[in-house]
Design an enzyme around this catalytic site. Structure first.
Site, short mmCIF file in Angstrom:
data_model
loop_
_atom_site.label_atom_id
_atom_site.label_comp_id
_atom_site.label_asym_id
_atom_site.label_seq_id
_atom_site.Cartn_x
_atom_site.Cartn_y
_atom_site.Cartn_z
N THR A 1 -55.67 92.24 43.98
CA THR A 1 -55.42 93.66 44.25
C THR A 1 -56.59 94.55 43.84
OG1 THR A 1 -54.36 93.87 42.08
CG2 THR A 1 -52.92 93.35 43.97
N THR B 1 -76.68 89.48 53.82
CA THR B 1 -77.44 90.17 54.86
C THR B 1 -77.26 91.68 54.87
OG1 THR B 1 -75.63 89.99 56.45
CG2 THR B 1 -77.20 88.15 56.35
N LYS C 1 -64.31 85.19 43.38
CA LYS C 1 -63.45 85.82 42.38
C LYS C 1 -62.44 84.81 41.83
CE LYS C 1 -59.85 89.16 41.49
NZ LYS C 1 -59.09 90.34 41.90
N ALA D 1 -74.98 81.73 52.06
CA ALA D 1 -73.69 82.07 51.46
C ALA D 1 -73.90 83.12 50.39
CB ALA D 1 -73.05 80.82 50.84
N HIS E 1 -71.80 85.10 47.32
CA HIS E 1 -70.58 85.26 46.53
C HIS E 1 -70.78 86.43 45.58
CE1 HIS E 1 -69.41 80.73 47.08
NE2 HIS E 1 -69.25 81.46 48.16
N ARG F 1 -75.09 93.05 56.59
CA ARG F 1 -74.55 93.39 57.91
C ARG F 1 -73.10 93.84 57.81
NH1 ARG F 1 -75.84 88.15 61.57
NH2 ARG F 1 -75.13 87.11 59.67
N THR G 1 -72.80 90.14 51.68
CA THR G 1 -73.51 90.02 50.40
C THR G 1 -74.94 89.56 50.62
OG1 THR G 1 -71.42 89.43 49.34
CG2 THR G 1 -73.43 88.91 48.13
N GLN H 1 -69.12 79.40 52.70
CA GLN H 1 -68.64 79.72 54.04
C GLN H 1 -67.14 79.40 54.13
OE1 GLN H 1 -71.75 77.61 54.13
NE2 GLN H 1 -72.90 79.50 54.03
N GLY I 1 -63.55 86.01 49.42
CA GLY I 1 -63.41 86.32 48.00
C GLY I 1 -63.22 85.09 47.15
#
Length: 413
Positions: free
Chosen positions: A403, A294, A17, A38, A40, A296, A292, A217, A14
């Site tokens: 949160t 792939t 963010k 990567a 994001h 997966r 984000t 990463q 994260g």
């Protein structure tokens, strides 16, 4: 002032963010390594933005965004992202002339190698990152600045293809025609050429401004210090961000480490706290843990203090952000790994080889209704105890507690 944000786990913590949250305080946001492997994700006013090459500061109208020399750039992906944001983004975007390019043959090599590895596949994204970095180290790579002289670049690539013809034939990779290659390069030059500059000089010329380095990463995927060989192809730690941008170490002001309130991993490789029970499934479902880049499903498990403390030390973290605390809402108990058992011995350090490592857990009381809380005093008591426990164990101040996905769903202590 130059600050740095770095991931402390296996990525997907994260970071974007927090970059987005604090970017308003900076004039320049810098991406310093990695490629479009990567992903994001930033959520602002209910709208989700998926970024792969663009720095997360693009949502700050006042910041200049820099793709620095340590990044490997796949031009079609970058062009696509720029178009998604609108061409106005070009007014505040710079690309290093020393950043290396990912070409289609890098992607083909990456995917062919993974297929040949079979059950020993590393679990790469297949985006050509590793082969592009390999060419960089072998001194046969192509840099973004070379788009300024396409005839010379074509000659260089034709020589490269001739030298590697046998290898390409072995992998079943077709060498592109000169016409196709020239057409692509001209398109990339047209779309990106005006953005390509000496970003090292640009950053040096602007040391009087506030800068934020954004890592891609994370620490445990570092090529040197991660869980090799199940790692990425760049140095993902704080020192790598300096190499990848040209910023001198003594200019660095503060390092902010980012970790989830639990742990996830994408791809293969060791993962001591992975939970394959219903608890792991619940974390994945509540945390929407899917890649984000792939798509997966991510492997999920409990917070690992040993790995986090290792990462905090490697990066010299001044403070830490704990993300997605709300994902643990509704658990009666939450586990935290405080040590490892390896070959019958309990250890409190992160070994180079994680084979055979078993987690040593403590259980803490769970909580509910932490989602979207903005103030520390409003958090459930057990959630506060959990954060304080992690803070004590990793030995570093936890400054931010996320949160929820929205920018303002953040407790700042």
């Amino acid at each position: 002032m130059i600050d740095l944000i770095v991931g402390l786990q296996w990525g997907d913590e994260g970071k974007a963010k927090i970059v987005d949250l604090v970017a308003k305080n900076y004039d320049i946001v810098i991406r310093s390594q990695g490629g479009h492997n990567a992903g994001h994700t930033v959520v602002v006013d209910g709208k989700k933005y998926a970024l792969h090459l663009l720095p997360s500061g693009v949502l700050n109208k006042n910041a200049t965004n820099v793709i620095a020399n340590g990044v490997v750039v796949y031009p079609p992906q970058l062009i696509k992202e720029i178009k998604n944001f609108g061409h106005d983004i070009k007014k505040k975007l710079l690309i290093s002339d020393k950043a290396h390019m990912i070409l289609d043959h890098h992607i083909a090599i990456d995917q062919a190698r993974e297929k040949l590895r079979g059950k020993n596949a590393i679990g790469t994204t297949g985006r050509g990152i590793g082969p592009a970095y390999a060419d960089k180290i072998a001194r046969v790579g192509v840099r973004m600045g070379e788009l300024k002289n396409i005839p010379k670049l074509l000659e260089k690539l034709e020589h490269y293809y001739e030298m590697n013809k046998g290898y390409f034939d072995y992998l079943g990779i077709e060498i592109p025609s000169r016409e196709k290659l020239e057409s692509e390069l001209k398109e990339w030059q047209e779309e990106l050429g005006e953005l390509i500059v000496d970003t090292t000089k640009y950053l040096w010329d602007n040391f009087d401004k506030n800068m934020l380095l954004e890592g891609a990463q994370a620490t445990l995927l570092d090529i040197d210090h991660g869980t090799y060989p199940y790692v990425t192809s760049s140095n993902t730690i704080a020192s790598g961000a300096l190499t990848g941008s040209g910023i001198p170490p003594k200019r660095l002001n503060k390092v902010i480490g980012i970790a989830k309130a639990y742990t996830t991993r994408v791809g293969n490789g060791p993962f001591p706290t992975e939970d394959l029970s219903e608890s792991g499934d619940k974390i994945r479902k509540q945390g929407a843990e899917f890649g984000t880049t792939t798509g997966r499903p991510r492997r999920c498990g409990w917070f690992d203090v040993v790995a986090a403390r290792y990462a905090v030390t490697l990066n010299g973290c001044d403070e830490v952000a704990i993300m997605k605390l709300d994902v643990l809402d509704g658990f009666d108990k939450v586990k935290v790994c405080v040590a490892y058992e390896k070959e019958g011995e309990v250890i409190d350090y992160f070994p180079s080889d994680l084979d055979g490592v078993k987690p040593v857990y403590v259980e803490l009381e769970g909580w509910d209704k932490s989602a979207h809380v903005r103030n520390w005093d409003d958090l459930p008591q057990n959630a506060k105890k959990y954060i304080e426990f992690l803070e004590e164990k990793i030995g570093t101040k936890i400054k931010y507690v996320s949160t929820g996905a929205e920018r303002d769903a953040t407790v700042i202590r």
